[in-house]
Design an enzyme around this catalytic site. Structure first.
Site, mmCIF file in Angstrom:
data_model
loop_
_atom_site.group_PDB
_atom_site.id
_atom_site.type_symbol
_atom_site.label_atom_id
_atom_site.label_comp_id
_atom_site.label_asym_id
_atom_site.label_seq_id
_atom_site.Cartn_x
_atom_site.Cartn_y
_atom_site.Cartn_z
ATOM 1 N N ASP A 52 27.499 57.153 54.384
ATOM 2 C CA ASP A 52 26.445 57.603 53.519
ATOM 3 C C ASP A 52 25.935 58.920 54.142
ATOM 4 O OD1 ASP A 52 25.498 55.301 52.419
ATOM 5 O OD2 ASP A 52 24.990 54.057 54.291
ATOM 6 N N TYR A 110 34.931 51.733 63.613
ATOM 7 C CA TYR A 110 33.606 52.971 63.100
ATOM 8 C C TYR A 110 33.771 53.507 65.421
ATOM 9 C CZ TYR A 110 33.167 52.506 58.394
ATOM 10 O OH TYR A 110 33.241 52.493 57.171
#
Length: 244
Positions: A52, A110
């Protein structure tokens, strides 16, 4: 025809995410333009993760099909001369034609960085999430451990997710602190839309005492988004690695 795989690092601050959009600068579009400038070809660059706006990557994986005669391992050198400083091709190689960066991925890792200090950092403001509250780190560690395993993560996804199932398996989770930096890492077979950021937001609420660590299993079982914490900001999130 040849299939070329790229491993990419980027600072997502100045990009509207990975995926191409009309009238917006994205990482995918920027690299595709560089490839066209190098080879003359308009390619479709396939990314493993559609990060994003503001999210960073240390190990994004992508691939594209080319008729160029440039050796696979030389694309990194050639493209890095054409790309802006906030995007770097760390590695390039020719791979089998059936390799697909997104569909062949078996898992991802992540990292989320929190800058825990009374005052923000001028240098780290786009690369960490500043939190001024004192955090109960041990409670956050206990809470993080509950995410391990296979669960329905409906409570930890934003609306707009196109995933067919909200069941995911988390294989590794850790929370470490070094001076003012709190580092959260999580690996699994896949992640729902905003899942990592919502998990971090929930851990933050544990850290400030709004949620108890032992409430996490109940929140998971509820499958209700309103039970979990808020979505943490994008700037602290990094795609570290994609597994195949």
């Amino acid at each position: 025809m040849r299939n070329v795989k790229l491993i990419i690092e980027y600072d997502g601050t100045n990009y509207h995410g990975w995926q191409k959009q009309k009238n917006a600068k994205t990482v995918q579009d920027t690299i595709e333009r560089a490839i066209k400038g190098l080879t003359g070809e308009k390619v479709d660059l396939i990314g493993a993760s559609r990060t994003d706006f503001g999210v960073h990557a240390l190990g994004q994986v992508a691939n594209f099909i080319t008729n160029s005669g440039i050796p696979g391992d030389r694309f990194s050198y050639a493209l890095n001369r054409m790309l802006p400083d906030d995007i770097v091709i760390k590695e390039s190689q020719e791979v089998d034609m059936d390799f697909h960066a997104r569909y062949k991925a078996k898992g991802k890792r992540y990292r989320y960085l929190i800058y825990n200090s009374q005052f923000p950092s001028a240098l780290l403001r786009h690369r960490t999430y500043h939190v001024s509250h004192k955090l109960d780190f041990e409670s956050m560690q206990r809470a993080a451990s509950y995410f391990l395993g296979t669960h329905d993560f409906s409570a930890f996804r934003s609306s707009g997710s196109s995933a067919k199932t909200s069941v995911r398996t988390i294989t590794d989770v850790s929370l470490e602190r070094e001076d003012k930096i709190v580092k959260f890492e999580i690996a699994g077979d896949g992640f729902l839309y905003n899942m990592v950021r919502i998990i971090v937001g929930t851990l933050m609420e544990v850290g400030i005492g709004k949620i108890r660590a032992d409430e996490i299993p109940q929140i998971i079982e509820s499958r209700k988004r309103k039970r979990a914490g808020r979505t943490a900001p994008a700037e602290g999130l990094y795609l570290v690695e994609v597994y195949y």
